[in-house]
Design a protein around this motif. Structure first.
Motif, PDB file in Angstrom:
ATOM      1  N   SER A  27       0.811  -1.210   0.000  1.00  0.00           N
ATOM      2  CA  SER A  27       0.000   0.000   0.000  1.00  0.00           C
ATOM      3  C   SER A  27       0.843   1.257   0.000  1.00  0.00           C
ATOM      4  CB  SER A  27      -0.935   0.007   1.218  1.00  0.00           C
ATOM      5  OG  SER A  27      -0.180  -0.032   2.412  1.00  0.00           O
ATOM      6  N   SER A  28       2.135   1.127   0.312  1.00  0.00           N
ATOM      7  CA  SER A  28       2.994   2.302   0.341  1.00  0.00           C
ATOM      8  C   SER A  28       3.601   2.615  -1.022  1.00  0.00           C
ATOM      9  CB  SER A  28       4.120   2.099   1.361  1.00  0.00           C
ATOM     10  OG  SER A  28       4.968   1.047   0.938  1.00  0.00           O
ATOM     11  N   LYS A  29       3.440   1.726  -1.984  1.00  0.00           N
ATOM     12  CA  LYS A  29       4.038   1.920  -3.297  1.00  0.00           C
ATOM     13  C   LYS A  29       3.179   2.849  -4.135  1.00  0.00           C
ATOM     14  CE  LYS A  29       6.120  -0.534  -7.167  1.00  0.00           C
ATOM     15  NZ  LYS A  29       6.477  -1.854  -7.705  1.00  0.00           N
ATOM     16  N   LYS A  30       3.774   3.911  -4.675  1.00  0.00           N
ATOM     17  CA  LYS A  30       3.053   4.895  -5.460  1.00  0.00           C
ATOM     18  C   LYS A  30       2.820   4.385  -6.870  1.00  0.00           C
ATOM     19  CE  LYS A  30       3.263   9.640  -7.161  1.00  0.00           C
ATOM     20  NZ  LYS A  30       1.846   9.900  -6.837  1.00  0.00           N
ATOM     21  N   VAL A  31       1.627   4.645  -7.371  1.00  0.00           N
ATOM     22  CA  VAL A  31       1.309   4.411  -8.771  1.00  0.00           C
ATOM     23  C   VAL A  31       1.303   5.768  -9.468  1.00  0.00           C
ATOM     24  CG1 VAL A  31      -0.382   3.537 -10.414  1.00  0.00           C
ATOM     25  CG2 VAL A  31      -0.073   2.373  -8.218  1.00  0.00           C
ATOM     26  N   TYR A  32       2.098   5.907 -10.509  1.00  0.00           N
ATOM     27  CA  TYR A  32       2.147   7.150 -11.265  1.00  0.00           C
ATOM     28  C   TYR A  32       1.099   7.116 -12.372  1.00  0.00           C
ATOM     29  CZ  TYR A  32       6.533   8.173  -8.897  1.00  0.00           C
ATOM     30  OH  TYR A  32       7.481   8.427  -7.943  1.00  0.00           O
ATOM     31  N   HIS A  33       0.320   8.176 -12.444  1.00  0.00           N
ATOM     32  CA  HIS A  33      -0.752   8.269 -13.430  1.00  0.00           C
ATOM     33  C   HIS A  33      -0.298   9.194 -14.552  1.00  0.00           C
ATOM     34  CE1 HIS A  33      -3.565   6.227 -10.710  1.00  0.00           C
ATOM     35  NE2 HIS A  33      -2.922   6.882  -9.759  1.00  0.00           N
ATOM     36  N   VAL A  34      -0.314   8.667 -15.781  1.00  0.00           N
ATOM     37  CA  VAL A  34       0.228   9.381 -16.931  1.00  0.00           C
ATOM     38  C   VAL A  34      -0.834   9.516 -18.012  1.00  0.00           C
ATOM     39  CG1 VAL A  34       2.047   9.430 -18.679  1.00  0.00           C
ATOM     40  CG2 VAL A  34       2.508   8.399 -16.430  1.00  0.00           C
ATOM     41  N   LEU A  35      -1.006  10.727 -18.503  1.00  0.00           N
ATOM     42  CA  LEU A  35      -1.909  10.999 -19.617  1.00  0.00           C
ATOM     43  C   LEU A  35      -1.068  11.261 -20.865  1.00  0.00           C
ATOM     44  CD1 LEU A  35      -4.681  11.640 -20.900  1.00  0.00           C
ATOM     45  CD2 LEU A  35      -4.403  14.005 -20.064  1.00  0.00           C
ATOM     46  N   PHE A  36      -1.264  10.439 -21.895  1.00  0.00           N
ATOM     47  CA  PHE A  36      -0.616  10.643 -23.183  1.00  0.00           C
ATOM     48  C   PHE A  36      -1.603  11.325 -24.127  1.00  0.00           C
ATOM     49  CE2 PHE A  36       1.751   7.160 -21.361  1.00  0.00           C
ATOM     50  CZ  PHE A  36       3.051   7.290 -21.848  1.00  0.00           C
ATOM     51  N   VAL A  37      -1.183  12.424 -24.729  1.00  0.00           N
ATOM     52  CA  VAL A  37      -2.026  13.176 -25.660  1.00  0.00           C
ATOM     53  C   VAL A  37      -1.253  13.312 -26.966  1.00  0.00           C
ATOM     54  CG1 VAL A  37      -3.259  15.340 -26.076  1.00  0.00           C
ATOM     55  CG2 VAL A  37      -3.017  14.467 -23.732  1.00  0.00           C
ATOM     56  N   GLY A  38      -1.754  12.709 -28.040  1.00  0.00           N
ATOM     57  CA  GLY A  38      -0.980  12.769 -29.263  1.00  0.00           C
ATOM     58  C   GLY A  38      -1.709  12.242 -30.477  1.00  0.00           C
ATOM     59  N   ASN A  39      -0.935  11.615 -31.354  1.00  0.00           N
ATOM     60  CA  ASN A  39      -1.481  11.075 -32.601  1.00  0.00           C
ATOM     61  C   ASN A  39      -0.835   9.717 -32.886  1.00  0.00           C
ATOM     62  OD1 ASN A  39       1.095  11.724 -33.737  1.00  0.00           O
ATOM     63  ND2 ASN A  39       0.389  13.785 -34.231  1.00  0.00           N
ATOM     64  N   SER A  40      -0.718   9.363 -34.166  1.00  0.00           N
ATOM     65  CA  SER A  40      -0.254   8.019 -34.500  1.00  0.00           C
ATOM     66  C   SER A  40       1.193   7.756 -34.092  1.00  0.00           C
ATOM     67  CB  SER A  40      -0.417   7.765 -35.999  1.00  0.00           C
ATOM     68  OG  SER A  40       0.258   8.751 -36.765  1.00  0.00           O
ATOM     69  N   LEU A  41       1.991   8.788 -33.898  1.00  0.00           N
ATOM     70  CA  LEU A  41       3.363   8.561 -33.443  1.00  0.00           C
ATOM     71  C   LEU A  41       3.398   8.036 -32.010  1.00  0.00           C
ATOM     72  CD1 LEU A  41       5.228  11.652 -34.939  1.00  0.00           C
ATOM     73  CD2 LEU A  41       4.984   9.354 -35.889  1.00  0.00           C
ATOM     74  N   THR A  42       2.287   8.240 -31.293  1.00  0.00           N
ATOM     75  CA  THR A  42       2.158   7.697 -29.942  1.00  0.00           C
ATOM     76  C   THR A  42       1.413   6.373 -29.929  1.00  0.00           C
ATOM     77  OG1 THR A  42       2.288   9.844 -28.834  1.00  0.00           O
ATOM     78  CG2 THR A  42       1.151   8.103 -27.657  1.00  0.00           C
ATOM     79  N   TYR A  43       0.338   6.251 -30.732  1.00  0.00           N
ATOM     80  CA  TYR A  43      -0.442   5.014 -30.599  1.00  0.00           C
ATOM     81  C   TYR A  43       0.077   3.853 -31.432  1.00  0.00           C
ATOM     82  CZ  TYR A  43      -3.434   6.153 -34.766  1.00  0.00           C
ATOM     83  OH  TYR A  43      -3.929   6.451 -36.013  1.00  0.00           O
ATOM     84  N   ILE A  44       0.868   4.134 -32.491  1.00  0.00           N
ATOM     85  CA  ILE A  44       1.474   3.025 -33.230  1.00  0.00           C
ATOM     86  C   ILE A  44       2.408   2.256 -32.284  1.00  0.00           C
ATOM     87  CG2 ILE A  44       3.098   2.427 -35.068  1.00  0.00           C
ATOM     88  CD1 ILE A  44       0.338   3.156 -36.100  1.00  0.00           C
ATOM     89  N   ASN A  45       2.284   0.951 -32.287  1.00  0.00           N
ATOM     90  CA  ASN A  45       3.049   0.053 -31.394  1.00  0.00           C
ATOM     91  C   ASN A  45       2.649   0.211 -29.929  1.00  0.00           C
ATOM     92  OD1 ASN A  45       4.649  -0.959 -33.583  1.00  0.00           O
ATOM     93  ND2 ASN A  45       5.969   0.858 -33.408  1.00  0.00           N
ATOM     94  N   ASN A  46       1.580   0.979 -29.664  1.00  0.00           N
ATOM     95  CA  ASN A  46       1.094   1.192 -28.298  1.00  0.00           C
ATOM     96  C   ASN A  46       2.222   1.631 -27.372  1.00  0.00           C
ATOM     97  OD1 ASN A  46      -0.485   1.358 -26.034  1.00  0.00           O
ATOM     98  ND2 ASN A  46      -1.233  -0.761 -26.123  1.00  0.00           N
ATOM     99  N   LEU A  47       2.775   2.794 -27.686  1.00  0.00           N
ATOM    100  CA  LEU A  47       3.875   3.329 -26.887  1.00  0.00           C
ATOM    101  C   LEU A  47       3.562   3.417 -25.396  1.00  0.00           C
ATOM    102  CD1 LEU A  47       6.688   4.639 -26.693  1.00  0.00           C
ATOM    103  CD2 LEU A  47       5.584   6.836 -27.207  1.00  0.00           C
TER     104      LEU A  47
END
Length: 209
Positions: A27-47
């Motif tokens: 319960s002490s381990k932090k989970v980092y929450h990341v928002l990716f905002v982009g286009n195909s250079l980000t979603y190709i290969n599921n970066l």
């Protein structure tokens, strides 16, 4: 930016938890929450998934959300209004924005001025803005330094973290004359290119000083 077939025309909004508190019982381990905002250079290969996996190898838990459309610039996401709602939810530690190479003046102005809107909203909602520096198509390799400069300037102006993927790519290309980070179309990343990008992103998000 080149378009892909309809099965790549994605409105991809997904959230994946890896090695989270419930799973590992820590319960002490932090989970980092990341928002990716982009286009195909980000979603190709599921970066984002590659980033999540790379972070897990370094003992870091990541929960990500991806908002990506083909051919989108950061102003297009802003006009849609979805990204403002996501950032304002205060659910994110990092907001990673990306658009096309942006070597020309119009793209530069978007990175600088539209990026400022993201920066101000991130500051209000306790998130760190990050610029995912991309790369030009092989056909426009001569513009690479402008891509690097414009992303770097935008990150500096908007007090954001720079994720210098394009710069690392160029160093690799110049040193080896091996362009294997590019996919078959000479613009989108190969799987290897995306894997390298994920390592650079994780290193700069969590281990840079």
């Amino acid at each position: 930016m080149p378009k892909y077939h309809s099965f790549f025309v994605i409105i991809f909004l997904a959230s994946t938890l890896v090695f989270g508190q419930e799973k590992n019982g820590n319960s002490s381990k932090k989970v980092y929450h990341v928002l990716f905002v982009g286009n195909s250079l980000t979603y190709i290969n599921n970066l984002p998934e590659l980033v999540k996996n790379q972070a897990a190898l370094r003992g870091i838990s990541v929960d990500y959300t991806l908002l990506a459309f083909p051919d989108y610039a950061i102003i297009d996401h802003w006009k849609d209004g979805k990204v403002q709602k996501l950032i304002s939810s205060q659910n994110f530690d990092f907001v990673i924005i990306q658009q096309g190479p942006s070597s020309q003046n119009e793209g530069r102005e978007m990175l600088l001025n539209d990026g400022q809107k993201y920066s101000e909203l991130c500051q209000l909602n306790h998130a760190k803005l990050c610029y995912f520096m991309v790369w030009p198509a092989l056909t426009y390799y001569h513009t690479f330094n402008k891509v690097i400069g414009n992303y770097s300037d935008a990150a500096k102006k908007n007090h954001a973290l720079l994720l210098p993927v394009g710069k690392v790519w160029k160093t690799h290309f110049d040193d080896t004359s091996n362009f294997d980070y590019y996919g078959s179309d000479g613009f989108h990343p190969s799987l290897k290119g995306s894997q390298v990008a994920a390592k650079i992103i994780v290193e700069n998000l969590f281990f840079s000083k």
